[in-house]
Design an enzyme around this catalytic site. Sequence first.
Site, PDB file in Angstrom:
ATOM      1  NE  ARG A  92     -10.112  -5.253   1.046  1.00  0.00           N
ATOM      2  CZ  ARG A  92      -9.362  -4.230   1.448  1.00  0.00           C
ATOM      3  NH1 ARG A  92      -9.910  -3.168   1.985  1.00  0.00           N
ATOM      4  NH2 ARG A  92      -8.039  -4.250   1.285  1.00  0.00           N
ATOM      5  CB  CYS A 122     -13.927   1.092   0.309  1.00  0.00           C
ATOM      6  SG  CYS A 122     -13.286   2.777   0.399  1.00  0.00           S
ATOM      7  CG  ASP A 166     -13.444   6.266  -0.958  1.00  0.00           C
ATOM      8  OD1 ASP A 166     -13.385   6.181   0.282  1.00  0.00           O
ATOM      9  OD2 ASP A 166     -12.443   6.173  -1.702  1.00  0.00           O
ATOM     10  NE  ARG A 215      -3.843   0.669   1.958  1.00  0.00           N
ATOM     11  CZ  ARG A 215      -5.061   0.772   2.500  1.00  0.00           C
ATOM     12  NH1 ARG A 215      -5.255   1.530   3.562  1.00  0.00           N
ATOM     13  NH2 ARG A 215      -6.076   0.106   1.978  1.00  0.00           N
ATOM     14  CG  HIS A 217      -8.411  -0.011  -2.624  1.00  0.00           C
ATOM     15  ND1 HIS A 217      -7.617  -1.088  -2.268  1.00  0.00           N
ATOM     16  CD2 HIS A 217      -9.083   0.343  -1.487  1.00  0.00           C
ATOM     17  CE1 HIS A 217      -7.810  -1.356  -0.987  1.00  0.00           C
ATOM     18  NE2 HIS A 217      -8.693  -0.522  -0.492  1.00  0.00           N
ATOM     19  CD  GLN A 234     -13.092  -2.052  -0.221  1.00  0.00           C
ATOM     20  OE1 GLN A 234     -12.224  -1.915   0.622  1.00  0.00           O
ATOM     21  NE2 GLN A 234     -14.268  -2.613   0.053  1.00  0.00           N
TER      22      GLN A 234
END
Length: 304
Positions: free
Chosen positions: A288, A260, A220, A105, A132, A135
Amino acid sequence: MAQVRHFLTLQDLSPAELQAVLARASEMKQEHRAGRDQRQFPGAVLAMIFAKSSTRTRVSFEAGMAQLGGHAMFLSPNDTQLGRGEPVEDSARVISSMVDIVMIRTFGHDIVERFAAHSSVPVINALTDDFHPCQLLADMQTYQEHRGSIAGKTVCWVGDGNNMCQSYINAAERFDFQLRIACPPGYEPDAALLAQHADRAVVVHAPHEAAAGADLLVTDVWASMGQEDEQRERAAQFAPYQVNRELLAVAAPDALYMHCLPAHRGEEISAELMDAPDTVIWDEAENRLHAQKALMEFLLKANR
Ligand code: CP
Ligand code: NVA
């Protein structure tokens, strides 16, 4: 050895491979709930390189690798020479010579690309400024588990044209749905990516127009990690872009909404929807774990 498979964007797996990973994710979820032993990779080591904060990503990868019988190693910039400027390429050669799989990340997407280009083991993008994809695995698994196939459906993105929005553009192509993006002018996703998927994704700007009849609303945060200085300016620009009961009312009658997380109640999503008893947001977060276990299984087996 065949070329190493990585997961830097959804486009690194074929649509059929993505479907297989999602099916396996749902299966592994049931196995896990039934208390089945899933330790199929004893001694495997996952290096987790984090240049940004995380709750879900860290916990899901670390717990997931433990459940698969392996070990996960958390590496923050303070722990490695990456944080002191050792080249990404050198770090990739060394770290990948000692572990079985790597998760990163970070900020620039080029960092995961450069790491992967010099890695002898699979590399997973666990969020960059641009994408991402992990996700999206969880989101697609969640949609499928609640509503069946997303193929042919309409998804509405509400908010910033950020890393999540851009992964939804990729997902529209891989999972065969239409994406309408409601964002304030000036906060659109990457123009080249949009142009590449013009048959799948369209910017509509007006939230009610974009959400009309949609099967899934997704939002988001307004300011992503690294954009903290812009929070105040963005809050003003994004005020009309909230997923709330009123917006949901114009979507399809059985529409789902996702986030998310982490979420800011009262900004991009209302507290009422976050705390609704029938929200799938908590399933989305839990998935996840299952989706990434299935992804690690896929990549570890492909690299044997
Ligand atoms: N959704 C997500 O990636 O959460 P974290 O930042 O907590 O990992
Ligand atoms: N767009 C957000 C996602 C967090 C999981 C960020 O990059 O901070």
